[in-house]
Each structure stands twice: as C-alpha cells, then as structure tokens.
Enzyme design. Structure first.
Site, mmCIF file in Angstrom:
data_model
loop_
_atom_site.group_PDB
_atom_site.id
_atom_site.type_symbol
_atom_site.label_atom_id
_atom_site.label_comp_id
_atom_site.label_asym_id
_atom_site.label_seq_id
_atom_site.Cartn_x
_atom_site.Cartn_y
_atom_site.Cartn_z
ATOM 1 C CG ASP A 108 -1.919 -0.915 1.239
ATOM 2 O OD1 ASP A 108 -2.012 -1.884 0.450
ATOM 3 O OD2 ASP A 108 -2.796 -0.934 2.140
ATOM 4 C CB SER A 248 9.107 2.803 5.266
ATOM 5 O OG SER A 248 8.954 2.794 6.697
#
Length: 290
Positions: A108, A248
């Site tokens: 995602d 991230s």
C-alpha cells in the site's frame, strides 16, 4: 501534496505533519534541529521505546487521528505500538492479482514512476539521482539503464508489510547503512534522501519481467527494516517483510523493455502526482505479454 486514486479522483492534502516538515527542512534552524534526529541511534532508540508495553497507550489515538479501518486487520490485542504498527491484514482484504504477466504493487503506498536514463540516472522532483549512488554498485546499476524506477512511498497510516511481485529466485540481502530522513517529498527538496537513508536490497530473478531489483528504504524514526529471507525461491504475493514505525519506501528497478507500466500511473508521474496503489494490484504488464 497531490495524490490521485486509480479511478482518477484527485486528492490535495496539506496536514499538520507536512507544515511541520516544511518548517524543519525549509529553514536553517530546522535543518540544524533535524541533524541529530536523523542519526541511526535515535531511530534505534525510538524503535526500542515503541516496542515496550507502555507504548500501547499511543495506539488508539493514532487509529482515531488517521481514520484507520481496523476491521481490515487481524483482531487481536497488541503487545506494543510497534506490534500494532506492523499489524497483518485479514485474508481477502488485499487480493493479489495472480496473472503471471501482470506486475503488481508490493505494498500500500503512493507510487511515482520515473524513467532511468541510458546513463543510469533519474530525477525525482528537482533532485537527480544516479543508480550507482543508490546501490553503491556500478556494474549492477548499469544493468538498469534505460528502464524504470518505481518509488512506493508509505505514509505512517499505510499498511507496512510488503510482498514479492513475482515468482523467482531471490539473491541475498545487501544492506547500506545511512541516516534516517523522512521520506516525505518535502525532504527530497533539500536532501538526496534515497542515497543518504539506510536501505536494503536484493535482486529477484523472474521469468516474466527479467531481473527486478527490490529495495527497502528506512525513514525518520523507522527502527527496523525486517526482511524474512536471504537467498531463496519465492512466490508472487508471498510476504517479503515489514517496516516498524515511521513512513518508509519500497523501490523497484526494472530493466529496459521488460515492463509496460499502466498509462494512468505514467501520466500521473509526468505531472508530479503520486498514484495511490494497494498491495497486490496490477500496475503494469510484461512486455512479452503485451
């Protein structure tokens, strides 16, 4: 920040975090303050703190603030904030496109696709990157000249586990130590974050897409990049690993003339708009299958 869903819906988002980052990265005093915060020791310390039972008090406020639909995730009690942050999705909520000729998203995220020049460089916003500075390996970097770099940016509210994008033979992990800037696009305006941040990569030898380089990039307060395998035979949709706390990035490098990226994603990227993608969904097609 401009984002677009796969159905074409445009989202323009400016939140409190973005305003704070603009002040920190956009001013001299802010960058001075950030210098110690990006040190690996700080992220390691934060990771340990967020792995304690006391950190559980942060879970419910985070869920409310980021409007996270917990019905999609495993129903259980979390031992710590990091335990919650790396939570697993319930079966059926991230179906994987199993067509062997379809390239899928590993996570995602907000996706940007950029061409890699014949000299193995690419430009993200106003920052130029050389693949060799990203990988610290010129011979390997040169193999991806003329291909694509796919940058999957995860925000703190995203599902932080990632998968293999195809069946194949995976090489051992190569870790490159560095600092931990945020991966918010604001930071990229001031620092070449993807060649400064701590990162880990491996190569996936596939039949349909050739060799795909898969890289995980740590970010501000990300205590750990957790990859499950070293050298191994792996399968499409199999979990590769997960991040602990913080935004991230997953990066894919594709070789020249191996994959045709979906046109909506390419058009959005040309316009400086990130495309919202979900783990396991189709984002391209093998050239051999077009």
């Amino acid at each position: 920040m401009k984002l677009k869903r796969r159905d074409g819906t445009m989202i323009e988002r400016t939140d409190g975090q973005e305003k704070l980052l603009k002040k920190l990265y956009g001013t001299v005093w802010g960058r001075m303050l950030l210098r110690p915060l990006t040190a690996p020791a700080i992220s390691v310390f934060a990771g340990k703190l967020l792995s304690t039972r006391l950190s559980r008090i942060l879970i419910n406020p985070f869920i409310r603030q980021n409007h996270i639909d917990m019905s999609q995730f495993e129903r259980r009690t979390y031992d710590s904030y990091n335990d919650f942050f790396s939570r697993k999705i319930r079966e059926g909520f991230r179906p994987v496109d199993m067509h062997p000729q379809h390239l899928i998203s590993p996570c995602d995220s907000k996706l940007t696709v950029l061409p890699v020049t014949e000299k193995a460089s690419f430009t993200l916003k106003h920052t130029r990157y050389c693949a060799v500075s990203l990988l610290k390996n010129k011979k390997l970097a040169d193999e991806y000249a003329g291909g694509f770099v796919l940058i999957f940016r995860l925000s703190v509210e995203d599902y932080h586990r990632y998968i293999y994008v195809a069946d194949g033979e995976k090489t051992e992990n190569i870790r490159i130590p560095g600092v931990f800037h945020t991966v918010n696009p604001i930071a990229n305006d001031y620092y070449p974050i993807y060649k400064e941040n701590t990162r880990e990569y491996s190569t996936l030898h596939t039949g349909e897409f050739g060799d795909i380089l898969m890289m995980e990039v740590g970010a501000l307060l990300v205590g750990k990049i957790v990859n499950h395998h070293e050298k191994a035979h792996v399968l499409r949709g199999q979990e590769k690993g997960y991040f602990q706390f913080g935004g991230s990035t997953v990066v894919l490098l594709l070789k020249k003339n191996t994959v045709r990226i979906d046109e909506d994603i390419l058009n959005n990227s040309r316009q400086g708009v990130e495309t919202i993608v979900r783990c396991g969904e189709k984002i391209g097609t093998a050239v051999s299958g077009t």
